[in-house]
Design an enzyme around this catalytic site. Structure first.
Site, mmCIF file in Angstrom:
data_model
loop_
_atom_site.group_PDB
_atom_site.id
_atom_site.type_symbol
_atom_site.label_atom_id
_atom_site.label_comp_id
_atom_site.label_asym_id
_atom_site.label_seq_id
_atom_site.Cartn_x
_atom_site.Cartn_y
_atom_site.Cartn_z
ATOM 1 N N LYS A 107 0.865 -1.183 0.000
ATOM 2 C CA LYS A 107 0.000 0.000 0.000
ATOM 3 C C LYS A 107 0.905 1.237 0.000
ATOM 4 O O LYS A 107 0.996 1.964 0.996
ATOM 5 C CB LYS A 107 -0.924 -0.019 1.214
ATOM 6 C CG LYS A 107 -1.947 -1.164 1.144
ATOM 7 C CD LYS A 107 -2.838 -1.219 2.345
ATOM 8 C CE LYS A 107 -3.876 -2.319 2.227
ATOM 9 N NZ LYS A 107 -4.664 -2.496 3.457
ATOM 10 N N GLY A 137 -8.128 -3.832 1.542
ATOM 11 C CA GLY A 137 -9.139 -4.071 2.571
ATOM 12 C C GLY A 137 -8.581 -3.851 3.959
ATOM 13 O O GLY A 137 -7.365 -3.821 4.148
ATOM 14 N N LYS A 192 -5.010 6.308 2.468
ATOM 15 C CA LYS A 192 -5.476 6.107 3.859
ATOM 16 C C LYS A 192 -4.292 6.133 4.834
ATOM 17 O O LYS A 192 -4.437 6.485 6.001
ATOM 18 C CB LYS A 192 -6.336 4.849 3.982
ATOM 19 C CG LYS A 192 -5.651 3.518 3.711
ATOM 20 C CD LYS A 192 -4.969 2.952 4.930
ATOM 21 C CE LYS A 192 -4.153 1.722 4.616
ATOM 22 N NZ LYS A 192 -3.251 1.335 5.716
ATOM 23 N N ASP A 245 -10.833 0.333 5.041
ATOM 24 C CA ASP A 245 -9.391 0.401 5.255
ATOM 25 C C ASP A 245 -9.007 1.721 5.934
ATOM 26 O O ASP A 245 -8.133 1.766 6.803
ATOM 27 C CB ASP A 245 -8.662 0.234 3.915
ATOM 28 C CG ASP A 245 -7.235 -0.244 4.110
ATOM 29 O OD1 ASP A 245 -6.877 -0.588 5.250
ATOM 30 O OD2 ASP A 245 -6.480 -0.274 3.129
ATOM 31 N N SER A 255 -2.144 0.103 14.022
ATOM 32 C CA SER A 255 -1.759 0.875 12.834
ATOM 33 C C SER A 255 -0.342 1.453 12.946
ATOM 34 O O SER A 255 -0.033 2.223 13.860
ATOM 35 C CB SER A 255 -2.741 2.025 12.604
ATOM 36 O OG SER A 255 -2.220 2.865 11.592
ATOM 37 N N GLU A 282 4.317 3.332 5.674
ATOM 38 C CA GLU A 282 4.309 3.655 4.235
ATOM 39 C C GLU A 282 3.892 5.099 3.972
ATOM 40 O O GLU A 282 4.323 5.712 3.005
ATOM 41 C CB GLU A 282 3.310 2.745 3.502
ATOM 42 C CG GLU A 282 3.805 1.369 3.178
ATOM 43 C CD GLU A 282 4.610 1.340 1.878
ATOM 44 O OE1 GLU A 282 5.091 2.388 1.429
ATOM 45 O OE2 GLU A 282 4.771 0.236 1.347
HETATM 46 N N1 LIG Z 1 1.306 -5.092 8.277
HETATM 47 C C1 LIG Z 1 0.045 -5.058 7.862
HETATM 48 O O1 LIG Z 1 -0.884 -5.304 8.635
HETATM 49 C C2 LIG Z 1 -0.253 -4.710 6.455
HETATM 50 C C3 LIG Z 1 -1.548 -4.891 5.985
HETATM 51 C C4 LIG Z 1 -1.838 -4.576 4.674
HETATM 52 C C5 LIG Z 1 -0.841 -4.103 3.845
HETATM 53 N N2 LIG Z 1 0.407 -3.922 4.326
HETATM 54 C C6 LIG Z 1 1.425 -3.455 3.390
HETATM 55 O O2 LIG Z 1 2.399 -4.479 3.216
HETATM 56 C C7 LIG Z 1 3.640 -3.899 2.850
HETATM 57 C C8 LIG Z 1 4.712 -4.509 3.720
HETATM 58 O O3 LIG Z 1 4.495 -4.024 5.030
HETATM 59 P P1 LIG Z 1 4.790 -4.842 6.350
HETATM 60 O O4 LIG Z 1 3.781 -4.415 7.334
HETATM 61 O O5 LIG Z 1 4.972 -6.280 6.095
HETATM 62 O O6 LIG Z 1 6.169 -4.201 6.719
HETATM 63 P P2 LIG Z 1 7.024 -4.480 7.994
HETATM 64 O O7 LIG Z 1 7.398 -3.175 8.530
HETATM 65 O O8 LIG Z 1 6.388 -5.499 8.883
HETATM 66 O O9 LIG Z 1 8.287 -5.221 7.358
HETATM 67 C C9 LIG Z 1 9.244 -4.501 6.671
HETATM 68 C C10 LIG Z 1 9.711 -5.314 5.513
HETATM 69 O O10 LIG Z 1 10.509 -4.456 4.719
HETATM 70 C C11 LIG Z 1 11.790 -5.000 4.574
HETATM 71 N N3 LIG Z 1 12.725 -3.892 4.628
HETATM 72 C C12 LIG Z 1 12.852 -2.987 5.593
HETATM 73 N N4 LIG Z 1 13.841 -2.114 5.285
HETATM 74 C C13 LIG Z 1 14.308 -2.500 4.094
HETATM 75 C C14 LIG Z 1 15.331 -2.010 3.264
HETATM 76 N N5 LIG Z 1 16.052 -0.939 3.587
HETATM 77 N N6 LIG Z 1 15.568 -2.659 2.133
HETATM 78 C C15 LIG Z 1 14.854 -3.732 1.787
HETATM 79 N N7 LIG Z 1 13.842 -4.247 2.545
HETATM 80 C C16 LIG Z 1 13.595 -3.634 3.690
HETATM 81 C C17 LIG Z 1 11.970 -5.939 5.731
HETATM 82 O O11 LIG Z 1 12.910 -6.937 5.420
HETATM 83 C C18 LIG Z 1 10.567 -6.499 5.849
HETATM 84 O O12 LIG Z 1 10.385 -7.478 4.851
HETATM 85 C C19 LIG Z 1 3.463 -2.371 3.020
HETATM 86 O O13 LIG Z 1 3.230 -1.810 1.780
HETATM 87 C C20 LIG Z 1 2.200 -2.251 3.881
HETATM 88 O O14 LIG Z 1 1.497 -1.068 3.619
HETATM 89 C C21 LIG Z 1 0.735 -4.220 5.599
HETATM 90 O O1 LIG Z 2 -2.796 0.586 9.617
HETATM 91 P P1 LIG Z 2 -1.371 0.463 9.123
HETATM 92 O O2 LIG Z 2 -0.727 1.770 9.006
HETATM 93 O O3 LIG Z 2 -0.590 -0.474 9.981
HETATM 94 O O4 LIG Z 2 -1.484 -0.203 7.689
HETATM 95 C C1 LIG Z 2 -1.811 -1.591 7.594
HETATM 96 C C2 LIG Z 2 -2.919 -1.945 6.652
HETATM 97 O O5 LIG Z 2 -2.881 -1.186 5.504
HETATM 98 C C3 LIG Z 2 -4.293 -1.963 7.226
HETATM 99 O O6 LIG Z 2 -5.222 -2.488 6.286
#
Ligand SMILES: NC(=O)c1ccc[n+]([C@@H]2O[C@H](COP(=O)([O-])OP(=O)(O)OC[C@H]3O[C@@H](n4cnc5c(N)ncnc54)[C@H](O)[C@@H]3O)[C@@H](O)[C@H]2O)c1
Ligand SMILES: O=P(O)(O)OC[C@H](O)CO
Length: 329
Positions: A107, A137, A192, A245, A255, A282
């Site tokens: 995202k 979502g 968002k 979301d 979050s 993000e």
């Molecule tokens: N965590 C959630 O609940 C959730 C839900 C929906 C969508 N997302 C989306 O998923 C994506 C991943 O988020 P996340 O929550 O898993 O992240 P996170 O913060 O849990 O994990 C970070 C990830 O990024 C990598 N990383 C960090 N620094 C780095 C660097 N300098 N170079 C290369 N890789 C690096 C790490 O190895 C790890 O794989 C994001 O776009 C987030 O918006 C997350």
């Molecule tokens: O709520 P955040 O900032 O952890 O983002 C995670 C996901 O996008 C929620 O759907």
């Protein structure tokens, strides 16, 4: 059996693997961190994120070389924050993606380019846009780990592509529905995060629930104005992929973006907030991209502008939110 490569070792990648593992699939998981790979092979859980999630060694194979993970995969899921996704994929070519569907679980936007991840994948790896989906979502990885009932939207320009992947992402605790609005869903998911930052900043400054409710209502209108300008078409923004979301990210204790914003509101610098948080917010990168993109569209975006000024122009959070206060209705 469907073979799925998952690229990324963070909390969302781990949660996605838990969901997929409920179905008849084989998972080829690439993680950047070799020590994490060794640990998962030996102990069957990710030592860094969602440690309670048990990973089936029968279904989940880990890889340290990204090309090995992609080998023979039907789907490639990208689950690395957008700011860091280019580097690990730098050595890959369109050939590596031939015949594969690509799913973005990200995202965020490619920071240097201010483009969506799916646009970047299409441009860089020549994957046809109708062979791509996004996972959207209101869904936090932490609640997936606890098997709390959750809903996902799988968006694509091609509904059948979304429907196929939605089946793989459905299980007893997750309902995944397809939706034919790739760009609207992807932009709304990026935006968002910016709103969550603004909510966190306000909370950190001492604003209450009344103010946040107005912020979120105004944010929904701001998202609609922007998405309508960038990709005009009929869409119901009250659906959970958009409004849901926004709500979960603005109100949940889990979050990342709200937590980051809250630290800024309490007086942390960007750098110290980033150092303190183990996870990536993000929205910090997205606000710059959306702000820059909007120079072309000229949409009224008071929440994005205030957040941008606080994070990138070092304006004082208290005075920016005070100015924003006058623009909310
Ligand atoms: N965590 C959630 O609940 C959730 C839900 C929906 C969508 N997302 C989306 O998923 C994506 C991943 O988020 P996340 O929550 O898993 O992240 P996170 O913060 O849990 O994990 C970070 C990830 O990024 C990598 N990383 C960090 N620094 C780095 C660097 N300098 N170079 C290369 N890789 C690096 C790490 O190895 C790890 O794989 C994001 O776009 C987030 O918006 C997350
Ligand atoms: O709520 P955040 O900032 O952890 O983002 C995670 C996901 O996008 C929620 O759907």
């Amino acid at each position: 059996m469907t073979s799925i490569a998952v690229i990324g070792g963070g909390s969302w990648a781990t949660a996605i693997i838990k969901i997929l593992s409920e179905n008849n699939v084989s998972i080829r998981w690439w993680l950047r961190d070799r020590a994490a790979v060794e640990h998962i092979r030996k102990h069957h859980y990710n030592p860094d994120y969602l440690r309670d999630v048990r990973l089936s060694p029968r279904k989940v194979k880990t890889f340290t070389k990204i090309t090995d993970a992609l080998n023979g995969a039907d789907y490639v899921i990208l689950a690395i924050p957008a700011a860091f996704v280019q580097e690990p994929l730098a050595a890959l070519t369109p050939k590596h993606f031939e015949g594969k569907r690509v799913v973005s679980a990200i995202k965020g936007m490619i920071p240097q380019r201010h483009i969506l991840v799916t646009d970047w994948v299409e441009e860089h790896f020549h994957v046809p846009i109708d062979q791509m989906c996004v996972i959207a979502g209101p869904c936090h990885a932490e609640e997936v780990a606890l098997e709390k009932q959750s809903y996902l939207t799988i968006a694509s320009t091609h509904e059948a592509c979304a429907a196929d992947f939605a089946q793989l992402m459905s299980c007893s605790f997750v309902t995944a529905n397809p939706l034919a609005d790739l760009y609207g869903v992807e932009y709304a998911a990026v935006m968002k995060n910016i709103v969550a930052l603004a909510c966190g900043i306000s909370h950190g400054l001492g604003y209450g629930d009344n103010f946040q409710a107005v912020m979120v209502s105004n944010a929904m209108q701001e998202i609609k104005r922007f998405v309508d300008a960038v990709d005009p078409r009929e869409r119901d923004l009250s659906a959970s992929a958009y409004l849901g979301d926004l709500l979960v990210t603005a109100y949940s204790q889990f979050s990342r973006n709200r937590t980051f914003g809250n630290m800024i509101g309490r007086g942390y610098s960007v750098q110290s907030a980033q150092m303190e948080m183990k996870m990536i917010a993000e929205g910090y990168y997205a606000v710059n991209s959306i702000y820059e993109m909007n120079k072309q569209y000229g949409v009224e975006m008071p929440i994005t502008e205030a957040t941008y000024k606080i994070l990138y122009e070092r304006e004082a959070p208290a005075s920016e939110i005070a100015k924003l206060k006058l623009r909310l209705r």
